[in-house]
Design an enzyme around this catalytic site. Structure first.
Site, PDB file in Angstrom:
ATOM      1  N   ASP A  55       5.866  -6.264   6.656  1.00 54.25           N
ATOM      2  CA  ASP A  55       4.592  -5.858   6.590  1.00 54.25           C
ATOM      3  C   ASP A  55       3.682  -6.613   5.874  1.00 54.25           C
ATOM      4  O   ASP A  55       2.950  -6.256   4.821  1.00 54.25           O
ATOM      5  CB  ASP A  55       4.692  -4.406   6.114  1.00 54.25           C
ATOM      6  CG  ASP A  55       3.464  -3.506   6.171  1.00 54.25           C
ATOM      7  OD1 ASP A  55       3.059  -2.547   5.639  1.00 54.25           O
ATOM      8  OD2 ASP A  55       2.412  -4.131   6.883  1.00 54.25           O
ATOM      9  N   SER A  56       3.464  -7.844   6.188  1.00 55.14           N
ATOM     10  CA  SER A  56       2.792  -8.633   5.309  1.00 55.14           C
ATOM     11  C   SER A  56       1.353  -9.066   5.798  1.00 55.14           C
ATOM     12  O   SER A  56       0.988  -8.270   6.874  1.00 55.14           O
ATOM     13  CB  SER A  56       3.171 -10.066   5.376  1.00 55.14           C
ATOM     14  OG  SER A  56       3.144 -10.533   6.739  1.00 55.14           O
ATOM     15  N   ASP A  59       0.885  -1.221   0.087  1.00 58.38           N
ATOM     16  CA  ASP A  59      -0.176   0.081   0.121  1.00 58.38           C
ATOM     17  C   ASP A  59       0.851   1.425   0.008  1.00 58.38           C
ATOM     18  O   ASP A  59       0.316   2.413  -0.441  1.00 58.38           O
ATOM     19  CB  ASP A  59      -0.998  -0.119   1.213  1.00 58.38           C
ATOM     20  CG  ASP A  59      -0.072  -0.322   2.599  1.00 58.38           C
ATOM     21  OD1 ASP A  59       0.134  -1.307   2.779  1.00 58.38           O
ATOM     22  OD2 ASP A  59       0.475   0.755   3.113  1.00 58.38           O
TER      23      ASP A  59
END
Ligand code: SAM
Length: 414
Positions: free
Chosen positions: A296-297, A227
């Site tokens: 950041d999964s 994102d």
């Protein structure tokens, strides 16, 4: 979407969508050829296998009901329809024991017959043993998004909002909602990833602690983070020379660039390089290479599963330089204690030092989420003073220290 969870949980026998169309295109509902084309295109769209020919016969004892009736067997049940010529209306039922998206079916049907108005009803038919729960209590799925927590059954978060984007990538379904309470919201495989109103608390806290502790974080990697929020925060650090992002799914980055400008702004920084492959594979070729690696999964279900195992942590360890730090998303101490305990043990077998810290995110399960701070050398409580580029809305030295102070019940997990 609430319905998909009933299927995932094995409680649904099937989903019935009843679509009532009003003020249709008179020609279309009077043409057997068009009605058969509708069935072919609908089955393709919602991935249903037709079984035998489409039957479309025009009859009707009284004027009120005269028109075509259609029936199409599908391998997973039945599609039927009645087309009332006197009022140019149509009454279509799609029943399948295989999941399909009822909103996609409804939108396509309305568009195909050029109806001015549509009313639909959605019913889950349940397995005999499944708990009787009146679906009617559930607000209309067209206006509400539900996340039934995968890792912690029995709790759902309902957010009122309209879906503005949907894509099925080779890795996951990607949805963007415009919500009443939280602004834009990114959802992957039915799980909320971020909302415009509180993503800052997550992205500042997954990035700034490590970059305020490491004395020279020149090369930083984010695994996941498609994102753009984490790299937006990393870009605030002038001492970072290279920012690498490795997200398995390019479609998430594309959706962020189109619908989430507040996080995708991170992609614009000249230091950013984006890779699209499995983080697990990406690390293999990069030994002793990064100062900080931020994982950041998504949760440990779907593509994110490989990022929560010992072999992965070993790869991260080897990919970090001698004084490197790994930060990884490590769920909620309120909801996922056993999972965190198991993961902590795996990381501790590889990293000499490990802490758990957390932040507040109202739209995450239990309203908070934690992180692992795995370090080859530095303690997280030795915080450097740094002048950053750009503002912070959550992180401060005090918040940094407080985040590592765990509540009594959670101390044991470490
Ligand atoms: N902030 C969110 C959270 O905490 O739940 C996660 C943000 S980000 C959207 C999660 C990203 O992880 C997704 O874009 C997904 O494509 C990516 N991802 C999942 N599995 C991956 C893997 N094995 N390798 C690289 N990226 C992966």
């Amino acid at each position: 979407m609430q319905f998909i969870d009933e299927f995932k949980a094995g409680r649904a026998w099937g989903l019935l969508t009843s679509i009532d169309l009003f003020d249709c295109n008179p020609k279309k509902i009077r043409s057997a050829k068009e009605i058969k084309r509708y069935v072919r295109e609908l089955c393709k769209l919602i991935d249903m296998k037709r079984y035998g020919p489409t039957i479309a016969i025009r009859f009707g004892s009284e004027e009120r009901v005269k028109g075509y009736s259609m029936m199409q067997l599908i391998e997973t049940s039945l599609i039927s329809g009645h087309f009332a010529e006197q009022t140019n209306s149509a009454y279509i039922d799609i029943f399948s024991c295989k999941y399909y998206d009822p909103i996609i079916a409804e939108k396509f049907t309305k568009k195909f017959f050029e109806a001015k108005r549509v009313e639909s009803y959605f019913t889950i038919r349940r397995m005999p043993w499944a708990r009787k729960q009146k679906l009617a209590e559930i607000p209309n799925p067209r206006d509400w998004f539900f996340e039934t927590l995968e890792l912690n059954r029995g709790v759902a978060l309902a957010v009122k909002g309209k879906r503005i984007y949907y894509k099925k990538s080779p890795y996951q379904t990607i949805e963007v909602y415009k919500t009443k309470a939280f602004g834009k919201m990114l959802v992957l495989d039915g799980v909320i990833q971020l909302t415009e109103s509180d993503e800052f608390a997550y992205h500042e806290m997954i990035v700034h602690p490590a970059l305020h502790v490491h004395p020279k974080p020149e090369r930083v990697l984010v695994i996941g983070g498609g994102d753009g929020g984490a790299i937006r925060e990393i870009a605030k650090h002038r001492d970072v020379k290279e920012i690498h992002l490795c997200d398995i799914d390019e479609e998430v980055v594309n959706a962020a660039k189109k619908y989430l400008p507040f996080t995708a702004v991170g992609f614009k920084d000249k230091r950013v390089k984006i890779f699209h492959e499995d983080g697990f594979v990406f690390l293999d070729g990069r030994k002793n290479f990064y100062d900080v690696i931020i994982v950041d999964s998504t949760d440990p279900i779907g593509p994110g599963k490989t990022l929560f195992g010992s072999r992965f942590y070993r790869l991260v360890y080897d990919s970090l330089k001698g004084d490197g730090i790994m930060i990884n998303q490590l769920e909620s101490i309120f909801y996922h204690k056993e999972f965190i305990g198991k993961t902590v043990r795996k990381i501790k077998r590889i990293f000499p030092k490990l802490w758990y810290y957390y932040t507040i995110v109202p739209t995450y399960p239990s309203g908070m989420i934690g992180f692992g701070f795995a370090s080859k050398k530095y303690s997280p409580l030795k915080i450097r003073n740094k002048k950053l580029k750009g503002k912070l809305k959550y992180y401060s030295k005090e918040i940094h220290k407080a985040a590592f102070a765990l509540p009594k019940f959670a101390e044991k997990i470490l």
